[in-house]
Scaffold this active site. Sequence first.
Site, mmCIF file in Angstrom:
data_model
loop_
_atom_site.group_PDB
_atom_site.id
_atom_site.type_symbol
_atom_site.label_atom_id
_atom_site.label_comp_id
_atom_site.label_asym_id
_atom_site.label_seq_id
_atom_site.Cartn_x
_atom_site.Cartn_y
_atom_site.Cartn_z
ATOM 1 C CB SER A 151 -0.853 -0.007 1.270
ATOM 2 O OG SER A 151 -1.486 1.232 1.462
ATOM 3 C CE1 TYR A 164 -4.392 -1.767 5.454
ATOM 4 C CE2 TYR A 164 -3.234 0.211 4.744
ATOM 5 C CZ TYR A 164 -3.951 -0.929 4.439
ATOM 6 O OH TYR A 164 -4.224 -1.246 3.122
ATOM 7 C CE LYS A 168 -1.716 -3.569 3.477
ATOM 8 N NZ LYS A 168 -1.918 -4.726 2.599
HETATM 9 N N1 NAD Z 1 -8.884 -0.596 -1.086
HETATM 10 C C1 NAD Z 1 -7.866 0.193 -0.891
HETATM 11 O O1 NAD Z 1 -8.005 1.421 -0.867
HETATM 12 C C2 NAD Z 1 -6.472 -0.387 -0.713
HETATM 13 C C3 NAD Z 1 -5.368 0.471 -0.833
HETATM 14 C C4 NAD Z 1 -4.100 -0.070 -0.660
HETATM 15 C C5 NAD Z 1 -3.928 -1.401 -0.390
HETATM 16 N N2 NAD Z 1 -5.015 -2.218 -0.261
HETATM 17 C C6 NAD Z 1 -4.787 -3.625 0.063
HETATM 18 O O2 NAD Z 1 -5.422 -4.435 -0.913
HETATM 19 C C7 NAD Z 1 -5.672 -5.727 -0.371
HETATM 20 C C8 NAD Z 1 -7.065 -6.153 -0.728
HETATM 21 O O3 NAD Z 1 -8.001 -5.322 -0.086
HETATM 22 P P1 NAD Z 1 -9.322 -4.784 -0.784
HETATM 23 O O4 NAD Z 1 -9.239 -3.316 -0.811
HETATM 24 O O5 NAD Z 1 -9.606 -5.526 -2.028
HETATM 25 O O6 NAD Z 1 -10.388 -5.134 0.374
HETATM 26 P P2 NAD Z 1 -11.647 -6.099 0.397
HETATM 27 O O7 NAD Z 1 -12.138 -6.032 1.802
HETATM 28 O O8 NAD Z 1 -12.576 -5.743 -0.704
HETATM 29 O O9 NAD Z 1 -11.021 -7.549 0.085
HETATM 30 C C9 NAD Z 1 -10.189 -8.200 1.024
HETATM 31 C C10 NAD Z 1 -10.481 -9.702 0.992
HETATM 32 O O10 NAD Z 1 -9.589 -10.329 1.943
HETATM 33 C C11 NAD Z 1 -10.332 -11.304 2.659
HETATM 34 N N3 NAD Z 1 -9.746 -11.571 3.965
HETATM 35 C C12 NAD Z 1 -9.824 -10.844 5.093
HETATM 36 N N4 NAD Z 1 -9.187 -11.453 6.108
HETATM 37 C C13 NAD Z 1 -8.666 -12.598 5.590
HETATM 38 C C14 NAD Z 1 -7.884 -13.652 6.113
HETATM 39 N N5 NAD Z 1 -7.534 -13.668 7.417
HETATM 40 N N6 NAD Z 1 -7.529 -14.660 5.299
HETATM 41 C C15 NAD Z 1 -7.906 -14.667 4.002
HETATM 42 N N7 NAD Z 1 -8.662 -13.713 3.442
HETATM 43 C C16 NAD Z 1 -9.028 -12.684 4.223
HETATM 44 C C17 NAD Z 1 -11.737 -10.702 2.787
HETATM 45 O O11 NAD Z 1 -12.704 -11.707 3.070
HETATM 46 C C18 NAD Z 1 -11.903 -10.051 1.424
HETATM 47 O O12 NAD Z 1 -12.483 -10.948 0.494
HETATM 48 C C19 NAD Z 1 -5.406 -5.597 1.136
HETATM 49 O O13 NAD Z 1 -4.142 -6.150 1.439
HETATM 50 C C20 NAD Z 1 -5.406 -4.104 1.356
HETATM 51 O O14 NAD Z 1 -4.661 -3.733 2.493
HETATM 52 C C21 NAD Z 1 -6.280 -1.745 -0.420
#
Ligand code: NAD
Length: 280
Positions: A151, A164, A168
């Site tokens: 991230s 967080y 990251k």
């Molecule tokens: N959305 C954003 O703005 C953003 C920005 C930077 C980084 N990220 C990163 O992207 C990645 C995906 O997040 P997203 O935004 O798609 O969120 P999201 O909540 O839409 O998807 C995350 C998925 O991870 C699953 N999950 C949660 N805990 C888990 C576990 N213990 N084991 C296995 N699966 C698990 C959830 O069930 C969900 O399906 C994350 O690592 C997040 O930190 C997201």
Amino acid sequence: MFGSRLPNKPSRGAAAVVTGAGSGIGRAFALEIARRGGTVLCSDINLTTAEETVALIEALGGQAWAFKCDVSKLNQVEALADEAERVLPAPVSLVINNAGVGVGGKPVGEAAMADWKWTLGINLWGVIHGCHVFTPKLKALGHGGIINVASTASFSAAPLMGAYNVTKAGALALTETMAAELAGSGISVTALCPTLVKTNIKANGRIIGESSKLFDRLMDRCGMSPERVVNDALKALDRGDLYVMPQFDARMIWRAKRLIPRTYALGTGLINRFGVSRLH
Ligand SMILES: NC(=O)c1ccc[n+]([C@@H]2O[C@H](COP(=O)([O-])OP(=O)(O)OC[C@H]3O[C@@H](n4cnc5c(N)ncnc54)[C@H](O)[C@@H]3O)[C@@H](O)[C@H]2O)c1
């Protein structure tokens, strides 16, 4: 299908494992890898949503399987690797360590220890488990790729997001270490560092207080789709890039931290002092 895979294009015709594949960025990865001729083991802690991703891939004419896996548990990630060997038609060549949760709203000292442990378990240990279990398999194969979903929080040090940010930063450090260890091995390693992406991260996470309201506002205005981020990440992996920062603001923060670190720290400090509520 697999004969057409080029060793230097890990995103094409891959035998892939995606964690957190039931939603957001993980689902977009699974779909795009399938579009690129790959087969995908879609894992998530939520089996129902992982199965929905599989159905979407099958509707495209692709092949995918669902598996329940909590990435914070090493034995479940080991079971995921066993399942990959069982169902995928070729050895795993692409691993997307994506599963993660969003946490924020309290400063260090007030944030609940339970939230620290929950976040570190999924966002940091989850990535460590994925790299620990799958790297030897990729080394044995002699080619492939790993994308760790980090991230902009890996380096932005934004206030009220201590847990967080730490997870990251750890995911980024791990990816950088592996890039050095795997140099010349035929295995590409990429850290994906987006700012905000339109997903379900808030609904699935623990973002509270003023940070929760600010996050909702920012998410309403957020124009970045998971599909675009994923496309950028897979292209970067194929090029052998270590970092991918799909958004302009991510690249600006990256530069500011390096070129004007004191001014950057002063700026984030001022934002914290005058309250995130004023940013609404
Ligand atoms: N959305 C954003 O703005 C953003 C920005 C930077 C980084 N990220 C990163 O992207 C990645 C995906 O997040 P997203 O935004 O798609 O969120 P999201 O909540 O839409 O998807 C995350 C998925 O991870 C699953 N999950 C949660 N805990 C888990 C576990 N213990 N084991 C296995 N699966 C698990 C959830 O069930 C969900 O399906 C994350 O690592 C997040 O930190 C997201």
